[in-house]
Design an enzyme around this catalytic site. Structure first.
Site, mmCIF file in Angstrom:
data_model
loop_
_atom_site.group_PDB
_atom_site.id
_atom_site.type_symbol
_atom_site.label_atom_id
_atom_site.label_comp_id
_atom_site.label_asym_id
_atom_site.label_seq_id
_atom_site.Cartn_x
_atom_site.Cartn_y
_atom_site.Cartn_z
ATOM 1 N N LYS A 63 0.836 -1.207 0.000
ATOM 2 C CA LYS A 63 0.000 0.000 0.000
ATOM 3 C C LYS A 63 0.867 1.252 0.000
ATOM 4 C CE LYS A 63 -3.839 2.105 2.614
ATOM 5 N NZ LYS A 63 -4.708 1.987 3.813
ATOM 6 N N SER B 175 -9.701 1.980 3.288
ATOM 7 C CA SER B 175 -8.894 2.706 2.317
ATOM 8 C C SER B 175 -7.922 1.819 1.530
ATOM 9 C CB SER B 175 -8.087 3.794 3.040
ATOM 10 O OG SER B 175 -7.144 3.217 3.954
ATOM 11 N N SER C 150 -9.830 -0.373 7.510
ATOM 12 C CA SER C 150 -9.350 -0.221 6.135
ATOM 13 C C SER C 150 -8.690 -1.444 5.520
ATOM 14 C CB SER C 150 -8.376 0.964 6.049
ATOM 15 O OG SER C 150 -9.087 2.173 6.188
#
Length: 374
Positions: free
Chosen positions: A20, A96, A120
């Protein structure tokens, strides 16, 4: 390919993984998928989790896309593109860590790393039909992860099956006991938490322990709704502290700028009240484990809405109602794909364990995985 911000190859010949874009990779900027950080300087060194993966011979194949600055539940990003939901491209991928879940679900990598501050990892995992783990708070190093300061955020893995998830945890958390996580679960007391969710999701969760041959009974978690609100207050305060200076840059997405401005109104009194709730709710969850080994509930209260609905302004704040409380308490929580009768979509079965019992959560998840696949 919007699951990834950029694709590259770094490392050995081991399993493939994407990282990420809040996690530092030396020589690359960490932009949080935001135009406001597009010109950020390249990271000087790898985040600790990245170094551990490379030392173990894993192959990084890209930086994963995400909801801008990790502050949103839909995964929609008009700057870097919205990652595809592998289950249904018309639906949101969840945020997210949207790109991490999407990349794994699409088969672009064996595993992915995401971060989970208010759900997330677990939210996107449930949306995209993959496995995702929020470890016990501080079980996995956040060195080299943005934002630098957080009392909620955890780095954790995504995979298509529990075994690969265990393999990933055994690398990024050196004290993680892989053998314990791989042990067959024959006896386990399961507490089914009473929560608000769609009836078909509650039914699927209620039947899962029986299918796995595990004993279960219903339990109450005192202060659950208050924990959700307290988690919101703390994430708002901490995200404003980390990224509020970008509000006047003119480079933030409209949705993110609006949420940051709203977050700026969180006062020290709000945070103090939230911290009191943190203490009481953590104690309530710990007490619940006096009578059960794991707690289960749906990961999300409903199936993911469509991208069109999200763009029309359909509220998604309730998406995190069942996941955010465990960021506040710090307990490990895993989302496992959950078949729903009459639906082509998989939902998420959330499995919560005692502090530090990440291995047991994984072992129980493997038992559920086998049973639900039969």
């Amino acid at each position: 390919m919007s699951a990834l911000i950029n694709a590259f190859t770094l490392g050995g010949d081991g399993p493939t993984i994407v990282i990420k874009d809040t996690i530092d990779i030396a020589g690359m900027p960490t932009t949080g998928a935001s135009r406001a950080l597009a010109n950020a300087a390249s990271a000087q060194e790898h985040a600790q989790v990245v170094r551990l993966l490379l030392d173990a011979g894993w192959r990084i194949v890209g930086k994963a896309n995400m909801h801008e600055l990790a502050f949103g539940m839909t995964g929609i990003n008009d700057y870097t593109g919205t990652p595809i939901n592998p289950q249904d491209p018309t639906r949101i991928p969840g945020g997210s860590s949207s790109g991490s879940a999407s990349a794994v679900g699409l088969g672009l990598a064996d595993a992915a790393l995401g971060t989970d501050t208010g759900g997330s990892i677990r939210g996107p995992a449930a949306c995209c039909g993959v496995v995702g783990l929020k470890p016990t708070f501080a079980r996995v190093s956040r060195s080299g992860v943005a934002p630098a300061e957080s009392t909620l955020d955890c780095v954790g893995p995504f995979a298509r099956d529990v075994r690969m998830l265990i393999d990933t945890m055994s690398v990024i958390a050196p004290a993680f006991d892989r053998e314990t996580a791989l042990k067959s679960v024959t006896t386990c007391k399961v507490g089914i938490a009473r929560v608000d969710a769609q009836a078909e999701l509650l039914s699927a969760v209620a039947h899962a322990p029986q299918r796995a041959g595990l004993s279960s009974h219903a339990i109450e978690l005192a202060g659950f709704a208050d924990a959700f609100q307290a988690g919101l207050a703390i994430i708002n305060a901490e995200t404003w502290a980390a990224f509020g200076h970008l509000v006047d840059s003119g480079k933030l997405g409209a949705d993110l700028e609006a949420r940051l401005r709203a977050a700026s109104s969180t006062t020290p009194d709000h945070v103090s009240a939230a911290e009191r709730v943190r203490r009481s709710f953590t104690e309530a969850v710990d007490r619940a484990f006096d009578g059960v080994d794991v707690i289960v509930m749906p990961t999300l209260p409903a199936l993911p809405i469509t991208i069109e609905e999200a763009r029309r302004g359909v509220s998604v704040i309730a998406m995190s109602s069942l996941i955010r409380p465990f960021n506040l308490s710090g307990h490990p929580a895993l989302s496992l794909p959950l078949p729903i009768e009459g639906s082509p979509l998989l939902a998420g079965l959330q499995i919560i364990g005692r502090h530090g019992a990440d291995e047991q959560v994984c072992a129980v998840a493997a038992a559920f995985e086998t049973a639900l696949a039969s």
